[in-house]
Design a protein around this motif. Structure first.
Motif, PDB file in Angstrom:
ATOM      1  N   GLY A  76      -2.876  -2.782  -3.448  1.00 23.43           N
ATOM      2  CA  GLY A  76      -2.038  -3.250  -2.360  1.00 23.43           C
ATOM      3  C   GLY A  76      -2.487  -4.588  -1.892  1.00 23.43           C
ATOM      4  O   GLY A  76      -1.764  -5.642  -1.971  1.00 23.43           O
TER       5      GLY A  76
ATOM      6  N   ARG B 117      -1.008   7.261  -6.169  1.00 24.59           N
ATOM      7  CA  ARG B 117      -2.347   6.710  -6.244  1.00 24.59           C
ATOM      8  C   ARG B 117      -3.416   7.360  -5.020  1.00 24.59           C
ATOM      9  O   ARG B 117      -2.538   7.656  -3.913  1.00 24.59           O
TER      10      ARG B 117
ATOM     11  N   ILE C 159       0.849  -1.157   0.072  1.00 25.17           N
ATOM     12  CA  ILE C 159      -0.113  -0.042   0.003  1.00 25.17           C
ATOM     13  C   ILE C 159       0.878   1.268   0.045  1.00 25.17           C
ATOM     14  O   ILE C 159       0.462   1.980  -0.747  1.00 25.17           O
TER      15      ILE C 159
ATOM     16  N   ALA D 235      -4.802   3.029  -3.614  1.00 26.08           N
ATOM     17  CA  ALA D 235      -3.688   2.195  -3.201  1.00 26.08           C
ATOM     18  C   ALA D 235      -4.064   0.890  -2.242  1.00 26.08           C
ATOM     19  O   ALA D 235      -3.298   0.092  -2.406  1.00 26.08           O
TER      20      ALA D 235
ATOM     21  N   GLU E 214       2.124   2.150  -3.287  1.00 22.41           N
ATOM     22  CA  GLU E 214       1.129   2.462  -4.279  1.00 22.41           C
ATOM     23  C   GLU E 214       0.885   3.862  -4.081  1.00 22.41           C
ATOM     24  O   GLU E 214       0.682   4.830  -4.943  1.00 22.41           O
ATOM     25  N   ILE E 215       1.076   4.366  -2.490  1.00 25.09           N
ATOM     26  CA  ILE E 215       0.631   5.700  -2.442  1.00 25.09           C
ATOM     27  C   ILE E 215       1.986   6.483  -2.952  1.00 25.09           C
ATOM     28  O   ILE E 215       1.632   7.628  -3.382  1.00 25.09           O
TER      29      ILE E 215
END
Length: 389
Positions: free
Chosen positions: A319, A310, A302, A315, A305-306
């Protein structure tokens, strides 16, 4: 000598049969060992009904299927001598209204057509009046023999005999294929359960006589279990603290999932009527580590992704999707190892495997289903788009 070898084999077989009866899932951790030539020492921790345990241990559980001899007169056989090749056996009929039991005599042919050694399963079922009965299932060889026996004896009575007592003697109406049958009788639920366990575990090679019985306090064992519980609580609190400090708000969700995980394992062990033992505690501690490991993998995904730009919700979804395969790989591998331990292990090893399997199933549910549901619920109902991770 040959006699000594037979005695030793009978004692060894009796030990394994008794172990399978009282600890079918390996979660009770009894202490069973051979003493001398023909004695078995048995210690049962946490047992609440000693009389029921003694009945289960002492039941020989020799199941046979024999034809009822309806050509000869049973009363003449009782007053005189039974015909050659026949024997008189009795069925105990209990009258629940009067509270009395009567013995019904049967003239049974001595030749055993099928026995319980070919059973693969025995389970408690209920008839149309909700009375307990035992459903039994034979292996392929037993099913073939049962098919042939019922086909050759249509319109004759087939007695189901257990430990020289007739439980039922139904008339064979047609050939029975599939290798399944039912044992009916005046069972209580506990009696039916114990009989099913005894049949699954196999018959004893010889009758067992209980020569001594003692009840002692669990001082040493209780101390070991207490120290194990303390180590589990301390370890769990340290893990909870670490997740809160390192992952902040998301760590709180992981901690909630971890607590629910432990509750689910406890519920599973209660369903197996397990005694809390050191191998069981070890399995729970290992499960806590695996559950946290799954959360760490998800949260790091996660975070990646952040960092790539995102939104918080996107995210979280990405994730979980990307971490799922990795988590499943690790847990399925461990689950297979636990199944191998359960299949080939005995006693505490089997108990550890049961706890580990329950823990893996609970961990997968809390990490991949419960945590994700909580994340999505919070983010969809939250005003800000930021995620505390």
């Amino acid at each position: 000598t040959e006699t000594d070898n037979i005695k030793k084999m009978a004692t060894d077989q009796a030990l394994e049969t008794i172990r399978n009866r009282i600890d079918e899932f390996g979660v009770s951790e009894p202490d069973i060992r051979i003493q001398g030539d023909n004695r078995i020492l048995l210690q049962l921790p946490g047992i609440k009904d000693p009389e029921r345990a003694k009945d289960l241990i002492g039941k020989t559980a020799q199941l046979t299927f024999q034809i009822v001899d309806d050509d000869a007169d049973v009363n003449s056989a009782i007053n005189g001598t039974p015909p050659v090749g026949d024997e008189i056996l009795y069925q105990n009929k209990y009258n629940s209204t009067s509270g009395t039991s009567t013995k019904i005599p049967f003239l049974i042919k001595k030749r055993v057509l099928l026995d319980g050694s070919l059973l693969t399963d025995a389970r408690v079922e209920f008839d149309q009046f909700q009375q307990p009965q035992i459903g039994i299932e034979f292996n392929r060889k037993g099913a073939r023999i049962f098919d042939r026996v019922t086909g050759e004896n249509i319109h004759k009575r087939l007695a189901i005999v257990l430990d020289k007592s007739v439980y039922s003697a139904p008339v064979i109406q047609d050939r029975i294929a599939g290798g399944k049958a039912r044992i009916t009788g005046s069972f209580t639920l506990n009696e039916a359960k114990d009989l099913a366990i005894a049949l699954r575990a196999g018959s004893l090679p010889a009758p067992v006589e209980i020569i001594e019985e003692r009840t002692v306090g669990p001082t040493l064992g209780a101390d070991s279990v207490r120290m194990g519980l303390i180590s589990m609580i301390v370890g769990g609190l340290l893990v909870i603290l670490f997740m809160l400090i390192y992952y902040k708000g998301a760590g709180l969700i992981a901690d909630l999932a971890l607590i629910i995980n432990i509750i689910l394992i406890g519920g599973g062990l209660a369903a197996f009527q397990a005694t809390l033992t050191l191998p069981g505690i070890a399995g729970i501690i290992l499960t806590i580590g695996m559950a946290v490991d799954a959360n760490v993998i998800i949260y790091e995904r996660i975070r990646e992704e952040i960092r790539s730009g995102r939104t918080a919700l996107a995210a979280v979804v990405a994730g979980f999707e990307r971490a799922t395969l990795t988590i499943l790989d690790a847990n399925v591998t461990t689950f297979i190892a636990a199944l191998v331990l359960y299949q080939f292990g005995t006693g505490p090893i089997k108990g550890f495997a049961v706890t580990l399997c329950l823990g893996i199933i609970a961990s997968l549910f809390t990490a991949l289903v419960l945590s994700k549901t909580i994340f999505i619920f919070i983010l969809k109902n939250k005003q800000t788009s930021k995620l505390s991770i």
